[in-house]
Design an enzyme around this catalytic site. Structure first.
Site, PDB file in Angstrom:
ATOM      1  N   ASP A   1       0.879  -1.179   0.000  1.00  0.00           N
ATOM      2  CA  ASP A   1       0.000   0.000   0.000  1.00  0.00           C
ATOM      3  C   ASP A   1       0.911   1.223   0.000  1.00  0.00           C
ATOM      4  OD1 ASP A   1      -2.387   1.628   0.371  1.00  0.00           O
ATOM      5  OD2 ASP A   1      -1.795   1.865   2.456  1.00  0.00           O
ATOM      6  N   SER A   2       0.329   2.386  -0.217  1.00  0.00           N
ATOM      7  CA  SER A   2       1.107   3.618  -0.133  1.00  0.00           C
ATOM      8  C   SER A   2       1.594   3.858   1.300  1.00  0.00           C
ATOM      9  CB  SER A   2       0.238   4.798  -0.569  1.00  0.00           C
ATOM     10  OG  SER A   2      -0.910   4.874   0.255  1.00  0.00           O
TER      11      SER A   2
ATOM     12  N   CYS B   1      -4.288  -1.132  -2.018  1.00  0.00           N
ATOM     13  CA  CYS B   1      -4.457   0.316  -2.139  1.00  0.00           C
ATOM     14  C   CYS B   1      -5.385   0.544  -3.320  1.00  0.00           C
ATOM     15  CB  CYS B   1      -3.093   0.963  -2.392  1.00  0.00           C
ATOM     16  SG  CYS B   1      -3.168   2.720  -2.784  1.00  0.00           S
TER      17      CYS B   1
ATOM     18  N   GLU C   1      -4.832   8.701   9.687  1.00  0.00           N
ATOM     19  CA  GLU C   1      -3.444   8.540  10.139  1.00  0.00           C
ATOM     20  C   GLU C   1      -3.213   9.232  11.485  1.00  0.00           C
ATOM     21  OE1 GLU C   1      -0.273   8.059   7.917  1.00  0.00           O
ATOM     22  OE2 GLU C   1      -1.304   7.300   6.137  1.00  0.00           O
TER      23      GLU C   1
ATOM     24  N   CYS D   1     -11.215   3.441  -0.231  1.00  0.00           N
ATOM     25  CA  CYS D   1      -9.824   3.750   0.118  1.00  0.00           C
ATOM     26  C   CYS D   1      -9.530   2.927   1.364  1.00  0.00           C
ATOM     27  CB  CYS D   1      -9.671   5.242   0.402  1.00  0.00           C
ATOM     28  SG  CYS D   1      -8.096   5.680   1.179  1.00  0.00           S
TER      29      CYS D   1
ATOM     30  N   HIS E   1      -7.807   3.393   3.825  1.00  0.00           N
ATOM     31  CA  HIS E   1      -7.746   4.133   5.089  1.00  0.00           C
ATOM     32  C   HIS E   1      -9.127   4.332   5.722  1.00  0.00           C
ATOM     33  CE1 HIS E   1      -3.667   5.235   3.964  1.00  0.00           C
ATOM     34  NE2 HIS E   1      -3.507   5.863   5.120  1.00  0.00           N
TER      35      HIS E   1
HETATM   36  N1  DGL Z   1      -4.484   3.644   0.764  1.00  0.00           N
HETATM   37  C1  DGL Z   1      -4.767   4.534  -0.337  1.00  0.00           C
HETATM   38  C2  DGL Z   1      -5.983   4.034  -1.127  1.00  0.00           C
HETATM   39  O1  DGL Z   1      -6.581   3.006  -0.783  1.00  0.00           O
HETATM   40  C3  DGL Z   1      -5.028   5.946   0.110  1.00  0.00           C
HETATM   41  C4  DGL Z   1      -3.904   6.686   0.718  1.00  0.00           C
HETATM   42  C5  DGL Z   1      -3.093   7.492  -0.277  1.00  0.00           C
HETATM   43  O2  DGL Z   1      -3.597   8.464  -0.850  1.00  0.00           O
HETATM   44  O3  DGL Z   1      -1.935   7.129  -0.467  1.00  0.00           O
HETATM   45  O4  DGL Z   1      -6.362   4.650  -2.089  1.00  0.00           O
END
Ligand code: DGL
Length: 272
Positions: A11-12, A74, A154, A186, A188
């Site tokens: 993931d990012s 992600c 976060e 997303c 998050h």
């Molecule tokens: N985890 C990323 C997603 O599911 C979002 C966080 C980011 O923008 O890096 O899109």
């Protein structure tokens, strides 16, 4: 014969841990190597070419760890880079958009479905197209980018007054559109479920694709004879930022204690 190579998940940053924990629950005997690209996050505000470049590097690192599968945990990377990764990979690649779209299509009763995601995912149109493809004919899809949700998640501000105000600002148009199903597009966003549920009300089904993604992982392992025999599965974590920083913010996302022993990875040295 068993295949005891681990599954690679990236993931990012830490959002993908909400997918990883579902994979652990679904296939507990499988080893996993997680890479969070915290040093270069967020991906949601980057261009398509940058997201593809980063995702290819993330995959190269995981391939070097001899993984038997890549999970793009992600939505932004799935939306922009899945095709590029699939073309390049020697192992199965799993993305998170299609499972979420399928869950939404099954859940809706009134055919009015909302998608909330990063700007990158929304602008790609990939999520909307995936839901349209799966949803009953005549369904209407409403999208909303919620960039501040990533920072709130976060920061650990999942359910306070500021979060409530941001949720109201972003989600009012979706509420007014009369949606009965909302895709948390997303990785998050599941952390903000209490605040989102409070605002949208119990009549709206919230879709967290994590479980559905884990089911795709299980099925792909079974169909490809890739299941491990479950002897001491590895559970390793890498980040492109400081390991201590990763560990300090990761545990709520993982929901299973600290990801202890996180190591640093110099992701820039991986080719695309
Ligand atoms: N985890 C990323 C997603 O599911 C979002 C966080 C980011 O923008 O890096 O899109």
């Amino acid at each position: 014969m068993a295949d005891n190579r681990p599954i690679g998940v990236f993931d990012s940053g830490i959002g993908g841990l909400t997918v990883l924990r579902e994979i652990w629950d679904m296939v507990p005997s499988e080893g996993t190597i997680y890479f969070g690209d915290n040093g270069r996050a967020p991906y949601g505000t980057k261009s398509k070419s940058t997201i593809i470049k980063y995702s290819l590097q993330d995959m190269s690192f995981l391939e070097e760890q001899n993984v038997k599968m890549i999970v793009i945990a992600c939505n932004t990377a799935s939306a922009h880079a899945y095709e590029a990764l699939k073309e390049r990979a020697d192992v199965p690649v799993i993305e998170v958009v299609t499972p979420g779209a399928r869950c939404a299509a099954r859940a809706t009763k009134n055919g009015r479905i909302g998608i909330i995601a990063t700007k990158g995912s929304v602008n790609s149109g990939v999520y909307k197209a995936a839901v349209e493809k799966e949803a009953p004919e005549g369904s209407q899809i409403f999208q909303q980018a919620c960039p501040l949700f990533v920072s709130l998640a976060e920061e650990g501000w999942w359910d306070n007054e500021i979060t409530d105000a941001v949720v109201k600002e972003y989600l009012t148009p979706l509420k007014e559109a009369g949606i009965d199903t909302l895709v948390l597009g997303c990785t998050h966003y599941p952390l903000l479920t209490p605040a989102i549920r409070k605002f949208m009300g119990d009549g709206v089904t919230l879709i967290n694709a994590g479980k559905a993604v884990a089911e795709v992982v299980r099925k792909t392992l079974a169909d490809g004879s890739l299941m491990s025999d479950g002897v001491n599965p590895v559970r390793a974590f890498y980040t492109s930022d400081e390991p201590e920083l990763f560990e300090s913010v990761a545990s709520p996302f993982l929901g299973r204690g600290l990801p202890a022993g996180t190591k640093h990875c110099n992701i820039d040295r991986y080719s695309i």
